[in-house]
Write a protein that holds these residues in place. Structure first.
Motif, PDB file in Angstrom:
ATOM      1  N   ASP A   1      43.773  54.465  40.900  1.00  0.00           N
ATOM      2  CA  ASP A   1      44.149  53.512  39.595  1.00  0.00           C
ATOM      3  C   ASP A   1      45.481  53.026  39.994  1.00  0.00           C
ATOM      4  OD1 ASP A   1      42.184  54.580  38.182  1.00  0.00           O
ATOM      5  OD2 ASP A   1      43.177  56.105  37.214  1.00  0.00           O
ATOM      6  N   VAL A   2      46.438  53.620  40.761  1.00  0.00           N
ATOM      7  CA  VAL A   2      47.524  52.808  40.928  1.00  0.00           C
ATOM      8  C   VAL A   2      47.261  51.753  41.952  1.00  0.00           C
ATOM      9  CG1 VAL A   2      49.743  53.298  42.402  1.00  0.00           C
ATOM     10  CG2 VAL A   2      49.154  54.821  40.718  1.00  0.00           C
TER      11      VAL A   2
ATOM     12  N   SER B   1      47.474  47.686  41.537  1.00  0.00           N
ATOM     13  CA  SER B   1      48.407  46.927  42.471  1.00  0.00           C
ATOM     14  C   SER B   1      47.846  45.853  43.197  1.00  0.00           C
ATOM     15  CB  SER B   1      49.014  48.154  43.551  1.00  0.00           C
ATOM     16  OG  SER B   1      47.885  48.521  44.370  1.00  0.00           O
ATOM     17  N   GLU B   2      46.519  45.682  43.091  1.00  0.00           N
ATOM     18  CA  GLU B   2      45.411  44.705  43.684  1.00  0.00           C
ATOM     19  C   GLU B   2      46.107  43.343  42.823  1.00  0.00           C
ATOM     20  OE1 GLU B   2      41.756  45.636  44.290  1.00  0.00           O
ATOM     21  OE2 GLU B   2      42.099  46.833  45.984  1.00  0.00           O
ATOM     22  N   GLU B   3      46.051  43.528  41.521  1.00  0.00           N
ATOM     23  CA  GLU B   3      46.530  42.189  40.865  1.00  0.00           C
ATOM     24  C   GLU B   3      47.713  41.760  40.882  1.00  0.00           C
ATOM     25  OE1 GLU B   3      45.887  43.456  36.652  1.00  0.00           O
ATOM     26  OE2 GLU B   3      43.859  43.657  36.880  1.00  0.00           O
ATOM     27  N   CYS B   4      48.571  42.682  41.458  1.00  0.00           N
ATOM     28  CA  CYS B   4      50.002  42.087  41.733  1.00  0.00           C
ATOM     29  C   CYS B   4      50.103  41.746  42.903  1.00  0.00           C
ATOM     30  CB  CYS B   4      51.032  43.319  41.679  1.00  0.00           C
ATOM     31  SG  CYS B   4      51.138  44.076  40.040  1.00  0.00           S
ATOM     32  N   GLU B   5      49.188  42.236  43.808  1.00  0.00           N
ATOM     33  CA  GLU B   5      49.061  41.721  45.339  1.00  0.00           C
ATOM     34  C   GLU B   5      48.232  40.447  45.169  1.00  0.00           C
ATOM     35  OE1 GLU B   5      47.092  43.447  49.503  1.00  0.00           O
ATOM     36  OE2 GLU B   5      46.514  44.603  47.753  1.00  0.00           O
ATOM     37  N   VAL B   6      47.589  40.091  44.331  1.00  0.00           N
ATOM     38  CA  VAL B   6      47.086  38.645  44.487  1.00  0.00           C
ATOM     39  C   VAL B   6      48.255  37.711  44.344  1.00  0.00           C
ATOM     40  CG1 VAL B   6      45.781  37.031  42.926  1.00  0.00           C
ATOM     41  CG2 VAL B   6      45.163  39.246  43.497  1.00  0.00           C
TER      42      VAL B   6
ATOM     43  N   THR C   1      36.551  45.457  54.111  1.00  0.00           N
ATOM     44  CA  THR C   1      37.461  44.244  54.071  1.00  0.00           C
ATOM     45  C   THR C   1      36.835  43.367  53.339  1.00  0.00           C
ATOM     46  OG1 THR C   1      38.535  44.959  56.123  1.00  0.00           O
ATOM     47  CG2 THR C   1      39.074  42.493  55.260  1.00  0.00           C
ATOM     48  N   LEU C   2      35.666  42.964  53.378  1.00  0.00           N
ATOM     49  CA  LEU C   2      35.007  41.796  52.742  1.00  0.00           C
ATOM     50  C   LEU C   2      34.910  42.037  51.205  1.00  0.00           C
ATOM     51  CD1 LEU C   2      31.912  40.891  54.970  1.00  0.00           C
ATOM     52  CD2 LEU C   2      34.185  39.612  54.598  1.00  0.00           C
ATOM     53  N   LYS C   3      34.775  43.350  50.878  1.00  0.00           N
ATOM     54  CA  LYS C   3      34.776  43.768  49.467  1.00  0.00           C
ATOM     55  C   LYS C   3      36.011  43.673  48.912  1.00  0.00           C
ATOM     56  CE  LYS C   3      30.859  47.175  49.580  1.00  0.00           C
ATOM     57  NZ  LYS C   3      30.521  48.606  49.428  1.00  0.00           N
ATOM     58  N   LYS C   4      37.097  43.765  49.591  1.00  0.00           N
ATOM     59  CA  LYS C   4      38.438  43.782  49.042  1.00  0.00           C
ATOM     60  C   LYS C   4      38.711  42.359  48.806  1.00  0.00           C
ATOM     61  CE  LYS C   4      43.197  44.762  49.400  1.00  0.00           C
ATOM     62  NZ  LYS C   4      44.287  45.434  50.460  1.00  0.00           N
TER      63      LYS C   4
ATOM     64  N   ALA D   1      39.348  37.805  45.205  1.00  0.00           N
ATOM     65  CA  ALA D   1      38.756  36.273  44.731  1.00  0.00           C
ATOM     66  C   ALA D   1      38.398  36.678  43.228  1.00  0.00           C
ATOM     67  CB  ALA D   1      37.657  36.068  45.607  1.00  0.00           C
ATOM     68  N   HIS D   2      37.671  37.318  42.655  1.00  0.00           N
ATOM     69  CA  HIS D   2      37.385  37.616  41.386  1.00  0.00           C
ATOM     70  C   HIS D   2      38.719  37.591  40.494  1.00  0.00           C
ATOM     71  CE1 HIS D   2      33.189  37.826  41.638  1.00  0.00           C
ATOM     72  NE2 HIS D   2      33.105  38.485  42.528  1.00  0.00           N
ATOM     73  N   ILE D   3      39.685  38.541  40.915  1.00  0.00           N
ATOM     74  CA  ILE D   3      40.945  38.474  40.313  1.00  0.00           C
ATOM     75  C   ILE D   3      41.591  37.309  40.316  1.00  0.00           C
ATOM     76  CG2 ILE D   3      43.269  39.683  40.219  1.00  0.00           C
ATOM     77  CD1 ILE D   3      42.010  42.044  41.823  1.00  0.00           C
ATOM     78  N   ARG D   4      41.598  36.335  41.249  1.00  0.00           N
ATOM     79  CA  ARG D   4      42.313  35.059  41.288  1.00  0.00           C
ATOM     80  C   ARG D   4      41.370  34.181  40.123  1.00  0.00           C
ATOM     81  NH1 ARG D   4      42.585  35.850  46.877  1.00  0.00           N
ATOM     82  NH2 ARG D   4      44.560  35.986  47.690  1.00  0.00           N
ATOM     83  N   LEU D   5      40.071  34.332  40.387  1.00  0.00           N
ATOM     84  CA  LEU D   5      39.065  33.495  39.303  1.00  0.00           C
ATOM     85  C   LEU D   5      39.481  33.809  37.715  1.00  0.00           C
ATOM     86  CD1 LEU D   5      36.908  31.483  38.662  1.00  0.00           C
ATOM     87  CD2 LEU D   5      35.338  33.236  38.946  1.00  0.00           C
ATOM     88  N   LYS D   6      39.807  34.900  37.517  1.00  0.00           N
ATOM     89  CA  LYS D   6      39.948  35.461  36.039  1.00  0.00           C
ATOM     90  C   LYS D   6      41.208  35.047  35.848  1.00  0.00           C
ATOM     91  CE  LYS D   6      40.316  39.357  33.329  1.00  0.00           C
ATOM     92  NZ  LYS D   6      41.437  39.189  32.741  1.00  0.00           N
ATOM     93  N   LYS D   7      42.459  35.058  36.621  1.00  0.00           N
ATOM     94  CA  LYS D   7      43.683  34.548  36.376  1.00  0.00           C
ATOM     95  C   LYS D   7      43.570  33.138  36.214  1.00  0.00           C
ATOM     96  CE  LYS D   7      46.689  38.189  38.265  1.00  0.00           C
ATOM     97  NZ  LYS D   7      47.897  38.458  39.307  1.00  0.00           N
ATOM     98  N   GLY D   8      42.732  32.407  37.187  1.00  0.00           N
ATOM     99  CA  GLY D   8      42.714  30.923  37.079  1.00  0.00           C
ATOM    100  C   GLY D   8      42.181  30.367  35.548  1.00  0.00           C
TER     101      GLY D   8
END
Length: 745
Positions: free
Chosen positions: A48-49, A53-58, A112-115, A120-127
């Protein structure tokens, strides 16, 4: 879900790839069913952590670098897959370890491709979230803008209402500010206050206006008293003048012999003016203005009044009430019972006659020219239609030769037609007459113009009548200023029309005999010898002109109307092999104009030929040029228009021969060269002479047919610089004087 570390840099050799795989193995966390619950909870917390953290990592990662990593990873996967396929294709058992090692590396790249996909999906959602928030802000701002615009529009309407408010004092015409401060006393103007306050200034100006009106009212009362005194004096003088009238009449009667001796017909003019009192308003305006113009500008203009004065007086007398005796009334009743009731046709005829009834008096105007030719104009007034008509007649000083083709030149229908453009005088200019015609069954006034005269528009203007089409008036009254403004120009146009028609009448008499009259002033426009000659000149109706195939362009262009005059000219030229002359010719002296143009007149010449006993007109001519002529009523201000057709080796017109079009251009376009001395009444004959000239040039410049034996059909007698020019092979039709050669334009 298992979070993996970033993918390593791609290895270049198998040894490096094996070392990297050994180092990564302990870091891979595998979840199996035999794990304890405590360990599972710890792993889930770490997962979970790392997920959050991936959202912040974006926000910390660069998308461009991620794209480069994605491309490198894909390339590395392609390389590993190719190596695995190559190892499997070898079929060696020792390669199994290497295949496993590359398979593990491929799995790492897949992770790596999955990550990268998750990022990319997180970026799309934020956009999308940011775009949605921006849209909400824009919508909120747009709503605020609409509210503000509505408030602005409401305020502008209120401002407009305030600005458009009109007070009653604005309808009063006040004096200017300069005049107000100059004339008004200081106790009313108060410049110290009114100059700075517009409201006080307006009140002060209104006070001054009231003061002025009070003064004017007092002056008005004074003027009324003085007016009454003057009226009393006028009455006294009128009585004196009324007693003076009989004495003046006796003096006039005694002075009649003196007037006749001195050629000063004051009494006759006085009678004319007495008769003019009974004229209807349009004829009266015409009589006054024409008489004034004749006295001031044109001594050769004679105006007179004709008709019955008693009938004119009877028109304005009120019907008398007469009481007949009983015996007379009984007799009339018996007569009316015996009479038959008139039929509907007779009633309509009576109504038509009443509708087209003319005033008993008419005005005649005689226009005399310098050569003593007179144009007689008789003006009538149709009382019920409120229009004027005119009839024309020409009296010549010398009896003119009768020409068949000149029959319409001096006729009453065509002499005054289109004196102004478009004014043919066939329709009534009063729009109200059409409704009157419908009631009595009259289709058009053109059926009655022979009896009543032509209602030209210029005739109405001479009588001061104007019928505007865009703004119809209930009652049309005669206007002196309208008649005076058109009198001078109309008289000039009438004289010009008469002189041009008389000149054409003389020319047509010569043209019908095959003679093209050319004055000495126009001899330089043509060469000394012209072989082609005019053999026919005749008038043709409009229907025959419209049926000619080579006149369609003129009709489609609107240059030929039924009000124009139409003629047909035939120009011929014989061949060089066989010359056809009448058996008795007249040869002129060498100094005459006709001898200079190549004709043979003056002396008698007897020709001996096998065909001398026959009719020369029946002999075939090698070249015949037909010219259909449209003569505008405004000749010579508007030139005639020629349409040509050459019958020689086939039919040649402007549609199939460029040189025929050039010949038409010589007479239709370059007509100003042929105008001659002013006022240009010789234009038509000069155009015909030029047609004879260009026909010679056309025939003489034709190439010789080598298949035919003998001399050239038309030997070249004209000197030309170039026979043809340009791709259309145009011939030299321009005559250059005094050199005497022909050239191209």
């Amino acid at each position: 879900m298992v979070a993996l570390p970033l993918a390593p840099q791609p290895s270049t050799g198998s040894a490096m790839s094996s070392d990297s795989s050994k180092k990564r193995k302990p870091k891979v966390i595998r979840t199996e069913g035999g794990l304890q619950e405590g360990k599972r909870g710890k792993a889930d917390a770490e997962q979970d952590v790392r997920y959050y953290s991936e959202e912040c990592e974006v926000d910390l990662r660069d998308p461009i670098k991620d794209y480069e990593l994605y491309r490198e990873t894909c390339q590395e996967l392609q390389r590993l897959m190719a190596e695995i396929q190559e190892l499997k294709s070898r079929g060696i058992k020792d390669n199994a370890s290497e295949i496993d090692e590359r398979r593990i590396q491929s799995c790492v790249h897949f992770m790596t491709l999955k990550k990268l996909n998750r990022l990319a999906h997180i970026r799309l959602k934020k956009g999308r979230d940011q775009t949605h928030e921006a849209k909400q802000k824009v919508d909120a701002y747009h709503l605020q803008l609409q509210n503000l615009l509505y408030e602005v529009m409401h305020l502008q309407k209120e401002i407009t209402k305030c600005l458009e408010f009109k007070s009653k004092h604005e309808e009063i015409e006040l004096v200017s500010l300069e005049e107000f401060y100059k004339e008004a006393p200081t106790e009313i103007s108060r410049p110290t206050i009114t100059l700075s306050e517009p409201h006080q200034q307006t009140l002060a100006r209104l006070d001054w206006e009231l003061e002025q009106r009070k003064r004017l009212a007092e002056k008005y009362k004074e003027c009324l008293t003085s007016k009454e005194k003057i009226l009393k004096e006028i009455e006294v003088k009128k009585e004196y003048l009324s007693s003076l009238q009989p004495r003046l009449n006796s003096i006039m009667q005694a002075s009649l012999p003196v007037q006749e001796y001195l050629f000063m017909p004051f009494d006759q003019a006085h009678k004319q003016y007495e008769t003019a009192r009974h004229l209807p308003p349009p004829l009266y305006v015409l009589f006054v203005q024409a008489s004034a113009y004749g006295q001031a500008c044109d001594k050769k203009l004679v105006v007179a009044i004709e008709g019955s004065v008693e009938e004119a007086k009877a028109l304005y007398k009120p019907p008398e009430d007469s009481q007949d005796d009983e015996s007379d009334s009984d007799a009339e009743e018996e007569q009316t019972t015996k009479r038959r009731r008139p039929t509907l046709g007779v009633q309509l005829d009576d109504k038509r006659k009443e509708m087209l009834k003319r005033h008993p008096l008419s005005v005649t105007i005689d226009l005399k020219c310098k050569d003593d030719n007179v144009l007689h104009l008789t003006f009538y007034y149709l009382m019920n239609l409120n229009v004027m008509t005119v009839k024309a007649k020409v009296t010549t000083a010398v009896e003119m030769t009768t020409a068949i083709s000149a029959g319409d030149l001096l006729s009453a229908d065509s002499l005054l037609s289109c004196l102004y453009p478009g004014d043919h005088g066939r329709k009534t200019p009063n729009p109200a007459n059409q409704f009157q015609f419908d009631k009595v069954g009259i289709l058009t006034l053109s059926d009655y113009v022979t009896e009543l005269g032509h209602p030209y528009v210029w005739v109405q203007k001479l009588g001061g009548l104007h019928f505007p089409k865009d703004q119809p008036q209930h009652t049309v009254t005669a206007d002196n200023s309208l008649s005076a403004s058109h009198m001078e120009l109309t008289v000039k146009l009438l004289r010009t029309r008469l002189q041009s028609r008389l000149a054409l009448h003389k020319q047509f008499a010569s043209l019908e005999h095959g003679v093209v009259p050319v004055s000495s002033e126009c001899q330089h426009l043509f060469p000394t010898k012209i072989v082609s000659r005019l053999v026919k000149w005749a008038a043709i109706p409009y229907e025959d002109y419209a049926e000619l195939p080579y006149t369609k362009d003129v009709i489609e262009a609107g240059l030929a109307e039924d009000t124009h005059l139409y003629y047909m000219a035939l120009i011929e030229r014989g061949t060089g092999r066989r010359i056809s002359f009448p058996w008795q010719l007249l040869i002129p002296p060498p100094d005459t104009p006709r001898a200079a143009s190549g004709g043979l007149y003056g002396k008698s010449l007897q020709l001996e030929a096998p065909w001398a006993a026959g009719d020369v007109s029946s002999l075939p001519c090698a070249a015949k040029l037909q010219a259909a002529v449209v003569l505008n009523p405004g000749y010579s201000t508007l030139p005639p228009i020629f349409s040509l057709c050459l019958n020689w080796k086939g039919e040649r017109t402007s549609s199939n021969d460029d040189n025929i079009r050039a010949m038409e251009s010589e007479v239709n376009v370059n007509y100003k060269e042929l105008w001659g001395p002013k006022p240009g009444y010789q234009l038509l004959t000069n155009q015909l002479q030029r047609l004879c000239m260009v026909l010679d040039v056309y025939l003489e410049t034709e190439p010789h047919d080598t298949s035919v034996e003998g001399p050239k059909e038309f030997p070249q007698e004209k000197m030309c610089l170039r026979l043809v020019r340009g791709p259309m092979r145009l011939k030299p039709f321009k005559f250059n004087y005094p050199q005497g050669f022909f050239s191209h334009r």
